[in-house]
Design a protein around this motif. Sequence first.
Motif, PDB file in Angstrom:
ATOM      1  N   ASP A  95       0.175  -1.629  -5.576  1.00 25.02           N
ATOM      2  CA  ASP A  95       0.369  -0.944  -4.299  1.00 25.02           C
ATOM      3  C   ASP A  95       1.417   0.158  -4.425  1.00 25.02           C
TER       4      ASP A  95
ATOM      5  N   PHE B 224       0.059   3.095  -6.634  1.00 25.64           N
ATOM      6  CA  PHE B 224      -0.972   3.945  -6.035  1.00 25.64           C
ATOM      7  C   PHE B 224      -0.473   4.660  -4.780  1.00 25.64           C
ATOM      8  N   ARG B 225       0.496   4.064  -4.087  1.00 28.21           N
ATOM      9  CA  ARG B 225       1.099   4.803  -2.969  1.00 28.21           C
ATOM     10  C   ARG B 225       1.837   6.033  -3.497  1.00 28.21           C
TER      11      ARG B 225
ATOM     12  N   GLY C 202      -0.644   8.538  -4.239  1.00 30.39           N
ATOM     13  CA  GLY C 202      -1.101   9.125  -2.982  1.00 30.39           C
ATOM     14  C   GLY C 202      -0.152  10.192  -2.461  1.00 30.39           C
TER      15      GLY C 202
ATOM     16  N   HIS D 264      -1.422  14.038  -2.150  1.00 27.10           N
ATOM     17  CA  HIS D 264      -1.776  14.519  -0.813  1.00 27.10           C
ATOM     18  C   HIS D 264      -0.666  15.170   0.001  1.00 27.10           C
TER      19      HIS D 264
ATOM     20  N   ARG E 299       2.216  17.565   1.551  1.00 28.60           N
ATOM     21  CA  ARG E 299       2.312  19.029   1.676  1.00 28.60           C
ATOM     22  C   ARG E 299       3.752  19.507   1.666  1.00 28.60           C
TER      23      ARG E 299
ATOM     24  N   ASP F  21       1.336  17.910   6.452  1.00 30.22           N
ATOM     25  CA  ASP F  21       1.975  16.931   5.561  1.00 30.22           C
ATOM     26  C   ASP F  21       1.801  15.523   6.114  1.00 30.22           C
TER      27      ASP F  21
ATOM     28  N   PHE G 209      -1.940  14.397   5.877  1.00 28.26           N
ATOM     29  CA  PHE G 209      -2.449  14.095   4.532  1.00 28.26           C
ATOM     30  C   PHE G 209      -1.709  12.931   3.878  1.00 28.26           C
ATOM     31  N   ARG G 210      -0.436  12.726   4.258  1.00 29.42           N
ATOM     32  CA  ARG G 210       0.256  11.531   3.758  1.00 29.42           C
ATOM     33  C   ARG G 210      -0.415  10.269   4.321  1.00 29.42           C
TER      34      ARG G 210
ATOM     35  N   TYR H 153      -3.527  10.045   5.205  1.00 33.54           N
ATOM     36  CA  TYR H 153      -4.780   9.938   4.457  1.00 33.54           C
ATOM     37  C   TYR H 153      -4.526   9.314   3.085  1.00 33.54           C
ATOM     38  N   GLY H 154      -3.429   9.732   2.428  1.00 34.79           N
ATOM     39  CA  GLY H 154      -3.069   9.174   1.122  1.00 34.79           C
ATOM     40  C   GLY H 154      -2.807   7.679   1.185  1.00 34.79           C
ATOM     41  N   VAL H 155      -2.140   7.234   2.244  1.00 30.36           N
ATOM     42  CA  VAL H 155      -1.869   5.802   2.423  1.00 30.36           C
ATOM     43  C   VAL H 155      -3.185   5.031   2.564  1.00 30.36           C
TER      44      VAL H 155
ATOM     45  N   LYS I 201      -6.150   5.954   1.593  1.00 33.16           N
ATOM     46  CA  LYS I 201      -7.004   6.159   0.422  1.00 33.16           C
ATOM     47  C   LYS I 201      -6.503   5.372  -0.793  1.00 33.16           C
ATOM     48  N   HIS I 202      -5.198   5.120  -0.876  1.00 31.05           N
ATOM     49  CA  HIS I 202      -4.660   4.590  -2.133  1.00 31.05           C
ATOM     50  C   HIS I 202      -3.899   3.274  -2.054  1.00 31.05           C
ATOM     51  N   SER I 203      -3.409   2.878  -0.874  1.00 26.88           N
ATOM     52  CA  SER I 203      -2.557   1.688  -0.863  1.00 26.88           C
ATOM     53  C   SER I 203      -3.368   0.437  -1.153  1.00 26.88           C
ATOM     54  N   ARG I 204      -2.693  -0.577  -1.628  1.00 24.92           N
ATOM     55  CA  ARG I 204      -3.319  -1.847  -2.018  1.00 24.92           C
ATOM     56  C   ARG I 204      -2.900  -2.984  -1.111  1.00 24.92           C
ATOM     57  N   ILE I 205      -1.859  -2.767  -0.308  1.00 22.73           N
ATOM     58  CA  ILE I 205      -1.379  -3.760   0.660  1.00 22.73           C
ATOM     59  C   ILE I 205      -1.143  -2.982   1.948  1.00 22.73           C
ATOM     60  N   LEU I 206      -1.826  -3.360   3.024  1.00 27.56           N
ATOM     61  CA  LEU I 206      -1.758  -2.530   4.219  1.00 27.56           C
ATOM     62  C   LEU I 206      -1.703  -3.406   5.470  1.00 27.56           C
TER      63      LEU I 206
ATOM     64  N   GLU J  38       0.620  -0.416  10.184  1.00 25.00           N
ATOM     65  CA  GLU J  38       0.675   0.782   9.347  1.00 25.00           C
ATOM     66  C   GLU J  38      -0.706   1.419   9.243  1.00 25.00           C
TER      67      GLU J  38
ATOM     68  N   VAL K 261      -4.250  -7.153   1.782  1.00 26.22           N
ATOM     69  CA  VAL K 261      -4.906  -6.686   0.556  1.00 26.22           C
ATOM     70  C   VAL K 261      -6.366  -6.336   0.846  1.00 26.22           C
TER      71      VAL K 261
END
Lengths: 343, 343
Positions: free
Chosen positions: A259, A262-263, A266, A270, A272, B259, B262-263, B265-267, B269-274, B278, B330
């Motif tokens: 996590d 990859f965060r 990210g 992504h 800006r 910013d 897209f941040r 979006y990054g969370v 798209k990429h996080s593994r624990i959410l 959030e 997860v």
Amino acid sequence: MGSENLFKPVLSSWLEQDGPQSDVVISSRVRLARNFKDWNFSGAGVELFARVREELGTRDGFSFLAMGDLSVLERGMLVERHLISPEMMRRQDFGAVMVSDDERASVMFNEEDHIRIQCMAPGLQLEQVLNEAFVLDDELEINMPYAFDKRLGYLTTCVTNVGTGLRASVMVHLPGLVATKKLQKTVEAIRRYGFVVRGMYGEGSRPASNIFQISNQVTLGKTELEIVQDLSDVMEQVIMQERVCRTKLKQTFHIAMEDRIFRAYGVLKHSRILAQKEAADAISDLRLGIQMGYVEHIPSQKVNELILFSQPAFLRRFAQRDMNELEEKVIRAAAIREILDTY
Amino acid sequence: MGSENLFKPVLSSWLEQDGPQSDVVISSRVRLARNFKDWNFSGAGVELFARVREELGTRDGFSFLAMGDLSVLERGMLVERHLISPEMMRRQDFGAVMVSDDERASVMFNEEDHIRIQCMAPGLQLEQVLNEAFVLDDELEINMPYAFDKRLGYLTTCVTNVGTGLRASVMVHLPGLVATKKLQKTVEAIRRYGFVVRGMYGEGSRPASNIFQISNQVTLGKTELEIVQDLSDVMEQVIMQERVCRTKLKQTFHIAMEDRIFRAYGVLKHSRILAQKEAADAISDLRLGIQMGYVEHIPSQKVNELILFSQPAFLRRFAQRDMNELEEKVIRAAAIREILDTY
């Protein structure tokens, strides 16, 4: 001549490949401080500059760059490439540097000492870079003998460098020791062997990017080879400890590590607006992710590109203009996105 | 029969398209509370259940679902689809719901009242859903007359619903008003018109995901159409204000908005624990980004999928097993990554 690339947003060629133990050791560096026998230690600037330019200005395989000929931006880029010191950056009068085409070797003139020879390589290969530095050292001495005392060794401007004139250092990435709170103990052990750990912002605080410089403090009483071998031995211990910590992290906190990594990816991919500290932390986590096998689609050398290209001078070169603080953060984010574009 | 899809991780078909003003209004909903004349208001459970199952159990275009036949997970999914209330979820004995194949309409039996008719649609279309509810309302009354008082109107279990029995509500996304600190003033204005704003966690705190429910408080003294038209008029004002705020944000804080979006979006798209909170905040920012034109490659309906599929019951259905709190986070991250996989 390889100097054109120095001032382009291009990665130094020696950083394009990994070295031994590069899961933990980013790079090895050796620096030799030398002064010429027949010249004043300070105040020889203008004449020394003329002499070395004449002797070395057109040497094969090297670029000779006078500080006075370079813009602030260009000098900044040399600092960010670790080819000159911040101290040398300010020497507009008689400072000069000779840089090898692959950027592994550089020689500064009229820094604190007449000569500062530096050799760098990726990963842990201190003996190798020491030998490369010795070759340059011998060649430079042929026409201009060094100030050398039989009892003390090489004489230097600052007493802390007298003797071998050697500073051997490694840049290491220790996120595992930091995350498992084992760093302090390791640092204390390293100190007991006479080496210094730099790169922490205050005791106990989380260090920037988990990247540290470990180097020798003492330049007297041991041979160059002994210093370098002792540091290598200590480093093997540190590397082993760091690997144990990483394995433990992967076993115990697998998904949390994934996590975190990859965060960070990210954020780099992504955002800006990206401050230098946040970028450095995220790049550190991405490096860890690549080395631990979490991130498989990005080559590890891309990390060196990210580190270099997120520095202030490189960003100005990238944007081809000066910029304020917010613009720098915006351009940093854009540069990093461009590097990661295909990943 | 459309009931198979209800318990699959599939988006309700009415959420697959945007409605009018859907840059601000997520959905419109109308609910009518009714009770049968010849039955006790409470305690009629078992007989009423038998009667409606007989009358409506095989109605064309609808699925009839008895709570007692459903697992906890299935009832949870109906709540997350907004087809039954959390209150109904707990009625294992004689509770039932009739759901139209497109999931726009549902009728709960043996909730607080004998009958609760509900119609939903994307965007702002309150009159439309009111008319759809009226059609169902008339049909249901044919064989079983409602309890109705000439002076008071429809009689309900709780006095707050007496009269029209109508609750009209809109789910709105107001990140612009929140970010420009104009929300409080808008909420006060809405209240002066007799409408309630829900969905805030305490006064002054940042509300979850910037999503609010606005609905009527009073069910007496106005016709259904008047209530719905008044709410629509207020909503037009709110929509205009929200749009002004967004335009101002884009003009004044363009890069900071980009910013933030897209941040988020990054969370996703990429996080593994959410965590749910959030995820909700990030989805809200992504929705804003799509509506403001910052994010062009993701269709706006994907946001509805993200909202629905990050709910606890859907995640358990997605994983086909129960899970603890960490596992839920997860699986939520994994489900969201899968939805965004091609974007």
